[in-house]
Design an enzyme around this catalytic site. Structure first.
Site, PDB file in Angstrom:
ATOM      1  N   SER A  29      -8.868   3.054  -1.851  1.00 11.75           N
ATOM      2  CA  SER A  29      -8.243   2.141  -2.824  1.00 11.75           C
ATOM      3  C   SER A  29      -9.015   0.890  -3.174  1.00 11.75           C
ATOM      4  O   SER A  29      -8.664   0.206  -4.118  1.00 11.75           O
ATOM      5  CB  SER A  29      -6.867   1.735  -2.332  1.00 11.75           C
ATOM      6  OG  SER A  29      -5.977   2.762  -2.661  1.00 11.75           O
ATOM      7  N   SER A  55      -5.654   2.336  -5.273  1.00 15.54           N
ATOM      8  CA  SER A  55      -4.487   1.563  -5.644  1.00 15.54           C
ATOM      9  C   SER A  55      -4.772   0.080  -5.938  1.00 15.54           C
ATOM     10  O   SER A  55      -3.932  -0.580  -6.551  1.00 15.54           O
ATOM     11  CB  SER A  55      -3.440   1.666  -4.535  1.00 15.54           C
ATOM     12  OG  SER A  55      -3.920   1.139  -3.326  1.00 15.54           O
ATOM     13  N   LYS A  94      -4.355  -8.651  -3.485  1.00 17.53           N
ATOM     14  CA  LYS A  94      -3.529  -7.471  -3.791  1.00 17.53           C
ATOM     15  C   LYS A  94      -2.113  -7.752  -3.300  1.00 17.53           C
ATOM     16  O   LYS A  94      -1.937  -8.310  -2.208  1.00 17.53           O
ATOM     17  CB  LYS A  94      -4.134  -6.252  -3.077  1.00 17.53           C
ATOM     18  CG  LYS A  94      -3.423  -4.939  -3.346  1.00 17.53           C
ATOM     19  CD  LYS A  94      -4.122  -3.801  -2.599  1.00 17.53           C
ATOM     20  CE  LYS A  94      -3.489  -2.454  -2.887  1.00 17.53           C
ATOM     21  NZ  LYS A  94      -4.160  -1.351  -2.156  1.00 17.53           N
TER      22      LYS A  94
HETATM   23  N1  GLN Z   1      -5.388   7.277  -3.497  1.00 17.79           N
HETATM   24  C1  GLN Z   1      -5.188   7.355  -2.105  1.00 17.79           C
HETATM   25  C2  GLN Z   1      -3.705   7.520  -1.806  1.00 17.79           C
HETATM   26  O1  GLN Z   1      -2.943   7.495  -2.690  1.00 17.79           O
HETATM   27  C3  GLN Z   1      -5.706   6.128  -1.414  1.00 17.79           C
HETATM   28  C4  GLN Z   1      -4.799   4.967  -1.542  1.00 17.79           C
HETATM   29  C5  GLN Z   1      -5.210   3.790  -0.724  1.00 17.79           C
HETATM   30  O2  GLN Z   1      -6.337   3.723  -0.217  1.00 17.79           O
HETATM   31  N2  GLN Z   1      -4.269   2.894  -0.544  1.00 17.79           N
HETATM   32  O3  GLN Z   1      -3.321   7.672  -0.701  1.00 17.79           O
END
Ligand code: GLN
Length: 466
Positions: free
Chosen positions: A173, A149, A74
């Protein structure tokens, strides 16, 4: 046990394939892909490393299990000399000065990094649309989002562009995109894997998480990356999880699930009925099943976003164009900071910085931030009590199926609510694995802190049961 890593390892050892041809094949798949999973390809590095592995094979030297296995990263992890953009304009030209501990451990084991993968900018999002590299398209249906994400990472694994990928999970994410693309994704216990070199989103819940196509591969990668690191004071020493220790469900007796997750109005009816059918299958195998009470999902979501926004506002304050990032000059230093940040951060990131600074500001912090912290303690206590009664908690990964590309951007609040089932386990710092079974977007298996082994054990059992 089924393992893509072992299969490829055997092919390399038996000289059925060369590492160079394997890496070349994956690189061209990544280059040609239309799902927008790639931020930058690491082709020169990957081919150099592959040639070394081939030379080793030619000399008849013993090959480690991960040697020559291609993987994705990532685009929020430092890998010295490569771009680490966090899918943002601000860091579009930023090159890592050092390598993240988790990635270094994989490199030391001989795995070959192929690609920095598309994601929501700074981890902010649940769809991988909040990126300057174009929305990531779902591996199963490209009209839908890839999830987020870590969307690029999950899609790459699902499409076999990488054998495994390393995502990051702050509030879901890794688990949610794994569910949206029908692969495995683990959020380990907080602190099991060092966060050093993972760009900070919300430091108190950020976790390094592997995405792969089998439980066995998750186990192999988790073992390599785990361990205490002097560069991350929240890490702890953990024991290796042995293959034979997770081959059956012995010792697991009681499974719990949160009644209010399933009774909520927000859950898709098919996900609900599939989840309940999975519970019946578990019961039929002789496990005791217990309904548990839990906080309402809107409380979980608001607690998580209160704390995550506060932490990200603080973490991102260093990105002002002085030490990092694309600097835009203006009439004085203050104006330069302002313009650099307003032009280069996305709408979603700015929303979170503004929200987070509000939460932390004088006059509001007692009422909002401290209340968030108190709720988090109460959530953790709830989990502690639950795990006195059950060994495993089973839950759906998401209340609904992946949205169409474009829909989440129109309604950020709906996007936050779609994290209802993942964020609680992040606040509790618990090990949770998404498995690609049970519902359209998978199931989550959670155990008590430091019990990652139990999670993998139950996942192995479920793969033959559901
Ligand atoms: N969707 C969640 C957020 O936007 C989790 C994102 C993540 O785990 N990086 O915070």
């Amino acid at each position: 046990m089924k393992s893509q890593i072992r299969t490829i390892h055997q092919q390399l050892v038996n000289k059925e394939i060369t590492c160079t041809s394997l890496v070349q094949e994956k690189l061209s798949l990544l280059k040609e892909n239309t799902n927008n999973t790639v931020n930058s390809l690491l082709d020169t590095l990957a081919l150099e490393l592959a040639a070394k592995v081939d030379a080793k094979i030619a000399k008849g030297e013993t090959l480690g299990l991960l040697e020559g296995i291609p993987f994705g990263i990532k685009d929020v992890y430092m890998l010295q000399g490569t771009y680490t953009t966090a899918s943002s304009n601000l860091l579009k030209n930023y090159k890592s000065a050092y390598t993240a501990t988790a990635i270094q451990k994989l490199l030391d084991a001989g795995a070959i990094p192929l690609v920095k993968e598309n994601c929501d900018s700074f981890g902010h999002g649940s769809s991988s649309e909040n990126t300057i590299f174009g929305a990531v398209k779902n591996a199963i249906n490209p009209d839908l989002v890839g999830g987020g994400s870590s969307g690029g990472s999950a899609v790459n694994v699902a499409k076999d562009y990488t054998v495994f990928s390393i995502g990051g999970d702050t509030g879901g994410s890794v688990r949610q995109p794994a569910g949206y693309n029908h692969v495995y994704g683990l959020k380990p216990t907080y602190g099991r894997i060092s966060r050093y070199g993972l760009m900070a989103y919300a430091s108190s819940t950020d976790c390094v998480g592997p995405i792969a196509k089998s439980v066995e591969d998750i186990r192999i990668i988790l073992n390599v990356m785990s361990g205490k690191d002097t560069k991350d004071q929240t890490t702890y020493a953990s024991e290796e999880i042995k293959e034979e220790n997770i081959s059956n469900a012995n010792g697991i007796k009681t499974i719990g699930y949160f009644k209010n997750f399933i009774e909520s109005d927000a859950i898709n009816s098919k996900i609900k009925s599939d989840f309940l059918a999975s519970i019946e299958k578990v019961k039929a195998k002789g496990f005791k099943v217990k309904e548990l009470d839990f906080f309402k999902s809107d409380i979980l979501v608001s607690t998580y976003y209160t704390l995550a926004m506060a932490e990200t506002a603080s973490n991102l304050s260093r990105l002002d164009g002085s030490n990092y990032g694309n600097r835009i000059e203006d009439k004085n230093l203050k104006e330069s900071y302002a313009i650099t940040r307003s032009e280069n951060f996305s709408e979603e990131t700015k929303r979170r910085i503004v929200g987070g600074n509000q939460v932390l500001s004088q006059g509001f912090s007692d009422e909002i931030y401290l209340k968030g912290l108190a709720l988090r303690d109460a959530i953790s206590e709830n989990f502690e009590n639950d795990f006195k009664e059950v060994d495993i908690i089973l839950s759906p990964v998401t209340p609904s199926t992946p949205p169409k590309i474009g829909d989440s951007l129109k309604d950020p609040h709906a996007m936050y609510l779609s994290d209802a089932y993942t964020v609680g386990f992040s606040l509790g710092q618990l090990p949770t694995l998404t498995i690609p079974q049970g519902t359209e977007t998978g199931l989550q298996i959670t155990a008590s802190k430091n019990n990652d082994e139990l999670v993998l054990k139950f996942a192995n059992f479920l793969k033959d049961t559901i």
